[in-house]
Enzyme design. Structure first.
Site, short mmCIF file in Angstrom:
data_model
loop_
_atom_site.label_atom_id
_atom_site.label_comp_id
_atom_site.label_asym_id
_atom_site.label_seq_id
_atom_site.Cartn_x
_atom_site.Cartn_y
_atom_site.Cartn_z
N HIS A 122 0.80 -1.15 0.07
CA HIS A 122 -0.08 0.00 0.03
C HIS A 122 0.78 1.38 -0.01
O HIS A 122 2.07 1.18 0.36
CB HIS A 122 -1.15 0.14 1.30
CG HIS A 122 -0.37 0.32 2.37
ND1 HIS A 122 0.52 -0.78 3.10
CD2 HIS A 122 -0.15 1.37 3.28
CE1 HIS A 122 1.25 -0.52 4.12
NE2 HIS A 122 0.63 0.82 4.45
N ASP A 124 0.47 5.09 2.27
CA ASP A 124 -0.31 5.30 3.28
C ASP A 124 -1.44 6.27 2.91
O ASP A 124 -1.22 7.28 2.32
CB ASP A 124 0.88 5.76 4.44
CG ASP A 124 1.51 4.85 4.83
OD1 ASP A 124 1.16 3.61 5.06
OD2 ASP A 124 2.72 5.01 5.52
N HIS A 277 4.77 0.33 0.02
CA HIS A 277 5.51 -0.62 1.09
C HIS A 277 4.73 -1.70 1.80
O HIS A 277 3.44 -1.67 1.49
CB HIS A 277 6.10 0.30 2.24
CG HIS A 277 5.09 0.90 2.94
ND1 HIS A 277 4.57 2.13 2.47
CD2 HIS A 277 4.69 0.87 4.17
CE1 HIS A 277 3.67 2.51 3.43
NE2 HIS A 277 3.64 1.74 4.47
N ARG A 292 5.47 5.79 14.22
CA ARG A 292 5.07 6.35 12.68
C ARG A 292 4.51 7.70 12.93
O ARG A 292 3.51 7.80 13.55
CB ARG A 292 4.28 5.40 11.94
CG ARG A 292 4.16 5.69 10.35
CD ARG A 292 3.36 4.76 9.55
NE ARG A 292 2.03 5.39 9.28
CZ ARG A 292 0.88 4.83 8.89
NH1 ARG A 292 1.29 3.61 8.51
NH2 ARG A 292 -0.10 5.31 8.55
C1 SIN Z 1 3.41 0.48 7.60
O1 SIN Z 1 2.80 0.04 6.87
O2 SIN Z 1 3.37 1.82 7.93
C2 SIN Z 1 4.13 -0.29 8.79
C3 SIN Z 1 5.30 -0.83 7.72
C4 SIN Z 1 6.43 -1.79 8.83
O3 SIN Z 1 5.74 -2.04 9.92
O4 SIN Z 1 7.16 -2.29 8.50
#
Ligand code: SIN
Length: 301
Positions: A122, A124, A277, A292
């Site tokens: 995805h 974000d 990612h 995050r």
């Molecule tokens: C996310 O999708 O922001 C998390 C990615 C992760 O935990 O590596």
């Protein structure tokens, strides 16, 4: 919801001294390491400009061994734009609603963070009218094995898209929905609470171009994802499903991917307008916790 103000003590300072920054590109289809920058210190205008440029050029920046507080992460993130608060606000860090805890740790029977964030590819907050410009993850506690994060370069994906797919998607829009995989995730993990009516209202489906133009570089990128994109508007359902399946498979081909293996106190800053990612997963007996922050971007065009 967005938050606009930086704490006065951490506001950008024109007086800040330049730091001895070196940008070292990875031997990969994206990504670079930023050497010599201490993110706990105020960033000078010149250093901000270098980081901004490197972020546009490399799409994922890695800052090693950053001993910074959540306030400092928030202050650095806000240099790039207002911050977005995740709809699962129950996983916000206490006193820091802009910091989402990404963690598989369960304490006293309760998850302390969102443990399955990134289970599907995805970008974000693509399910918002204004998806994220970029996100920053700061490692707090890492597993001895597993826990990698993969990034796929969507400019390269667009550049390499076969002609029949280019023709099929040019000028088309697709729907993005936060709820697309929610029930499926809820069944397999303890991290997905039932959503309130207010939370559901915050994540109404939106549409975005399948191919977007980066607002700062002008480069085109594919902008659909397995996690949030549900259908191509204006084509029959079976055609839409087949087209999305082809796009999902193409956009995550190995030659577009950088795999990040986390080190203690890494800060990773990626461009959601250029990459998708995926969290590769952490064994159940291993603990993983990261903070995050998510910066608001523009409506895609
Ligand atoms: C996310 O999708 O922001 C998390 C990615 C992760 O935990 O590596």
């Amino acid at each position: 919801m967005t938050i606009q103000t930086a704490p006065a003590s951490l506001a950008p300072s024109e007086e800040a001294a330049d730091q001895p920054i070196e940008i070292r590109k990875f031997d990969a289809p994206l990504g670079a390491e930023v050497i010599g920058l201490d993110l706990s210190k105020p960033l000078s205008k010149a250093d901000f400009a270098r980081i901004h440029r490197a972020h546009l050029d490399h799409h994922v920046l890695v800052f090693r061994d950053q001993r910074i507080t959540p306030d400092e992460q928030v202050a650095f993130s806000k240099r790039f734009g207002p911050l977005q608060i995740h709809v699962l606000h129950q996983f916000g860090l206490a006193g820091h609603p802009e910091v989402l805890i990404v963690s598989n740790i369960v304490e006293n029977g309760k998850p302390i963070g969102l443990g399955d964030a990134g289970h599907f590819w995805h970008s974000d907050l693509s399910y918002k009218d204004k998806p994220s410009l970029g996100s920053l993850l700061h490692a707090q506690e890492l597993p001895a094995i597993g826990g990698d994060t993969l990034f796929a370069n969507q400019h390269l994906a667009w550049d390499a898209l076969p002609a029949h797919l280019r023709n099929a998607v040019e000028g088309r829009v697709a729907e993005h929905t936060y709820l697309a995989k929610y029930a499926e995730l809820q069944q397999r993990s303890p991290w997905r609470p039932n959503l309130s009516a207010e939370q559901i209202a915050q994540v109404r489906p939106v549409t975005h171009p399948i191919v977007r133009t980066h607002p700062e570089t002008g480069r085109r990128a594919l902008f659909v994802s397995e996690h949030f994109t549900t259908r191509v508007i204006g084509v029959p359902e079976d055609e839409s499903r087949a087209l999305l399946a082809e796009l999902f498979a193409h956009s995550t081909r190995p030659e577009f991917i950088y795999r990040h293996q986390w080190r203690e106190r890494d800060m990773v800053f990626w461009d959601n307008r250029s990459v998708m990612h995926l969290a590769a997963g952490t064994p159940d007996d291993q603990r993983r916790k990261l903070y995050r922050t998510t910066i608001e971007g523009d409506a895609p065009f």
